[in-house]
Design a protein around this motif. Structure first.
Motif, short mmCIF file in Angstrom:
data_model
loop_
_atom_site.label_atom_id
_atom_site.label_comp_id
_atom_site.label_asym_id
_atom_site.label_seq_id
_atom_site.Cartn_x
_atom_site.Cartn_y
_atom_site.Cartn_z
N LEU A 126 -11.27 -5.46 29.65
CA LEU A 126 -12.25 -4.40 29.14
C LEU A 126 -11.17 -3.36 28.28
CD1 LEU A 126 -14.66 -3.46 31.77
CD2 LEU A 126 -15.37 -4.60 29.47
N ASN A 127 -11.83 -3.41 27.02
CA ASN A 127 -10.95 -2.43 25.96
C ASN A 127 -11.57 -1.09 26.47
OD1 ASN A 127 -9.53 -1.07 23.99
ND2 ASN A 127 -10.93 -1.46 22.55
N ASP A 128 -11.21 -0.50 27.68
CA ASP A 128 -11.84 0.62 28.38
C ASP A 128 -10.72 1.21 29.15
OD1 ASP A 128 -13.14 2.19 30.77
OD2 ASP A 128 -14.81 1.59 29.59
N THR A 129 -10.38 2.35 28.95
CA THR A 129 -9.35 3.10 29.63
C THR A 129 -9.44 3.06 31.21
OG1 THR A 129 -9.14 4.58 27.63
CG2 THR A 129 -7.91 5.30 29.89
N GLY A 168 -6.89 -10.66 24.79
CA GLY A 168 -7.06 -9.34 24.32
C GLY A 168 -7.97 -8.55 25.22
N TYR A 169 -8.04 -7.28 24.62
CA TYR A 169 -8.93 -6.40 25.26
C TYR A 169 -10.36 -6.26 24.41
CZ TYR A 169 -4.58 -4.81 27.44
OH TYR A 169 -3.45 -4.67 28.18
N PHE A 170 -11.21 -6.46 25.19
CA PHE A 170 -12.57 -6.79 24.38
C PHE A 170 -13.63 -5.71 25.02
CE2 PHE A 170 -10.98 -11.36 24.13
CZ PHE A 170 -10.36 -11.09 22.60
N ASP A 171 -14.66 -5.75 24.44
CA ASP A 171 -15.88 -5.00 24.96
C ASP A 171 -16.57 -6.03 25.73
OD1 ASP A 171 -15.51 -2.78 23.50
OD2 ASP A 171 -16.76 -3.10 21.67
N SER A 172 -17.25 -5.78 26.70
CA SER A 172 -18.13 -6.61 27.69
C SER A 172 -18.69 -7.60 27.06
CB SER A 172 -18.97 -6.00 28.97
OG SER A 172 -19.23 -6.53 29.66
N THR A 173 -19.54 -7.28 26.07
CA THR A 173 -20.43 -8.24 25.09
C THR A 173 -19.86 -9.17 24.35
OG1 THR A 173 -20.58 -6.45 23.56
CG2 THR A 173 -22.37 -6.49 24.98
N GLU A 174 -18.58 -8.77 24.12
CA GLU A 174 -17.66 -9.79 23.28
C GLU A 174 -17.34 -10.75 24.26
OE1 GLU A 174 -15.48 -6.99 19.81
OE2 GLU A 174 -14.96 -6.81 21.89
N VAL A 189 -15.63 -7.64 32.88
CA VAL A 189 -16.98 -7.68 32.43
C VAL A 189 -17.80 -6.45 33.27
CG1 VAL A 189 -17.09 -9.88 31.14
CG2 VAL A 189 -18.24 -9.56 33.52
N PHE A 190 -18.66 -6.06 32.70
CA PHE A 190 -19.96 -5.31 33.10
C PHE A 190 -20.91 -6.19 33.68
CE2 PHE A 190 -18.31 -1.89 30.15
CZ PHE A 190 -17.76 -1.28 30.83
N SER A 191 -21.68 -5.93 34.85
CA SER A 191 -22.36 -6.82 35.55
C SER A 191 -23.55 -7.31 34.88
CB SER A 191 -22.93 -6.32 37.00
OG SER A 191 -23.44 -5.25 36.67
N GLY A 192 -24.10 -6.68 33.80
CA GLY A 192 -25.29 -7.13 33.25
C GLY A 192 -25.05 -8.26 32.38
N ASP A 193 -23.69 -8.34 31.80
CA ASP A 193 -23.28 -9.32 30.80
C ASP A 193 -22.96 -10.45 31.54
OD1 ASP A 193 -23.02 -8.55 27.98
OD2 ASP A 193 -21.69 -6.95 28.88
N ALA A 194 -22.50 -10.39 32.97
CA ALA A 194 -22.06 -11.45 33.82
C ALA A 194 -23.44 -12.05 34.29
CB ALA A 194 -21.55 -10.95 35.06
N PHE A 195 -24.45 -11.51 34.50
CA PHE A 195 -25.83 -12.13 34.77
C PHE A 195 -26.34 -12.85 33.72
CE2 PHE A 195 -25.73 -8.28 38.22
CZ PHE A 195 -24.94 -9.21 39.07
N GLU A 304 -0.40 3.15 25.23
CA GLU A 304 0.94 2.71 25.46
C GLU A 304 1.00 1.10 25.64
OE1 GLU A 304 5.15 3.11 28.37
OE2 GLU A 304 3.86 4.88 27.63
N VAL A 305 0.10 0.75 26.92
CA VAL A 305 -0.11 -0.55 27.33
C VAL A 305 -0.35 -1.58 25.99
CG1 VAL A 305 -1.34 -2.18 28.68
CG2 VAL A 305 -0.35 -0.18 29.65
N LYS A 306 -1.69 -0.93 25.44
CA LYS A 306 -1.92 -1.78 24.26
C LYS A 306 -1.21 -2.02 23.02
CE LYS A 306 -6.32 0.13 23.82
NZ LYS A 306 -7.36 0.40 23.26
N SER A 307 -0.19 -1.01 22.82
CA SER A 307 0.91 -1.08 21.79
C SER A 307 2.22 -1.70 22.09
CB SER A 307 1.13 0.16 21.18
OG SER A 307 1.68 1.04 22.26
#
Length: 308
Positions: A126-129, A168-174, A189-195, A304-307
């Protein structure tokens, strides 16, 4: 859900305009930069605490939200807003791994596969800190709310080691469609996208890893400076109606905090792997909290990790 806003507009005559944001941090930045015009915002748990502390949100008038009685006791009085003075829950869920069980077999319940070199190029985080640093902290046996610098440095090292394996680092919907079409084997992912993914493809499965994973709640709040606070209260009350709440979860595939809506959740959704959590799984879930001064360190490390 497709009928949520039209139903509210028909019932009240109030016109609704929706806007979207990709992260809690983006929402906060919008509000702090003077973003006006929002009457209802939907931040996640730890961000509610930050917004309260930053004087970004106002107290709710519960006399205008009679449907607040429908909220289940497990979703009231949480650490980010102990007396539910500023927020009421919208949807909740978990954060875990959506994966292709046909290609890689049944996954063990751990975070290790997200670091497995055999899946190089077929993994997304996830692209989520907080969630992605959280996954590294969980893997190490630490809390998602760690503030100890040594633990955070260890998590940073884990993520730097992992990075070459990632698509990559993506949004859950991606990530969901990429797992669905085979471009990814594992998606954080977040669970709703998983389901949603599980409902479309029998080859997929979802796991809430051990030793711990995140249980999050998205919440409805009213920002300071809202131009139509009375309408905002009406909208929050509408969302917490039993029928409206059930249709919402039946559409998004996320879990409802609305106890009155539970009997109306589609049976097909309840039957999906991981939708109804056993107590033993629920008990090992953590709620992401405001880490105070350490928040900047989390953001610095993830940048820092992403770059790297």
């Amino acid at each position: 859900a497709e009928g949520t806003v039209p139903g509210f507009e028909k019932q009240t005559g109030i016109k609704v305009t929706q806007d979207f944001f990709s992260s809690n941090e983006e929402l906060l930045a919008k509000l702090q930069a003077g973003g006006t015009g929002y009457d209802v915002i939907v931040p996640s748990d730890y961000m509610v605490a930050i917004m309260i502390k930053s004087d970004v949100v106002q107290k709710l008038d519960m006399s205008q939200i009679p449907n607040s009685k429908n909220v289940g006791k497990e979703y009231k009085g949480l650490s980010y807003d102990p007396n539910n003075e500023y927020s009421l829950p919208y949807q909740w869920g978990t954060t875990g791994i959506l994966y292709n069980k046909k290609e890689i077999g049944q996954l063990d319940e751990s975070w290790d596969p997200m670091w497995d070199p055999q899946f190089e190029g077929k993994v997304a985080m996830l692209n989520d800190t907080r969630e992605t640093l959280g996954a590294a902290l969980y893997k190490l046996g630490y809390s998602v709310n760690a503030t100890d610098q040594e633990q955070l440095d260890e998590a940073r090292a884990e993520l730097i080691e992992q990075k070459p394996l990632l698509s990559g680092y993506f949004d859950s919907t991606e990530s969901r469609p990429l797992v669905l079409n085979g471009d990814l084997l594992l998606g954080h992912v977040f669970s709703g996208d998983a389901f949603l993914g599980l409902s479309e493809n029998d080859d997929l499965d979802y796991v809430v890893p051990k030793p711990a994973a995140t249980r999050w709640t998205d919440n409805m709040c009213i920002p300071n400076g809202a131009q139509h606070p009375e309408n905002a209260h009406k909208f929050i009350n509408h969302i917490l109606d039993a029928g409206v709440g059930a249709k919402l979860s039946n559409y998004t595939y996320y879990n409802t905090p609305n106890a009155a809506a539970l009997p109306k959740i589609d049976e097909a959704l309840r039957k999906l792997s991981g939708y109804v959590l056993p107590d033993k799984v629920f008990k090992r879930l953590e709620v992401i909290e405001d880490t105070g001064e350490a928040t900047r360190e989390y953001e610095r490390i993830f940048t820092e990790v992403k770059s790297s």
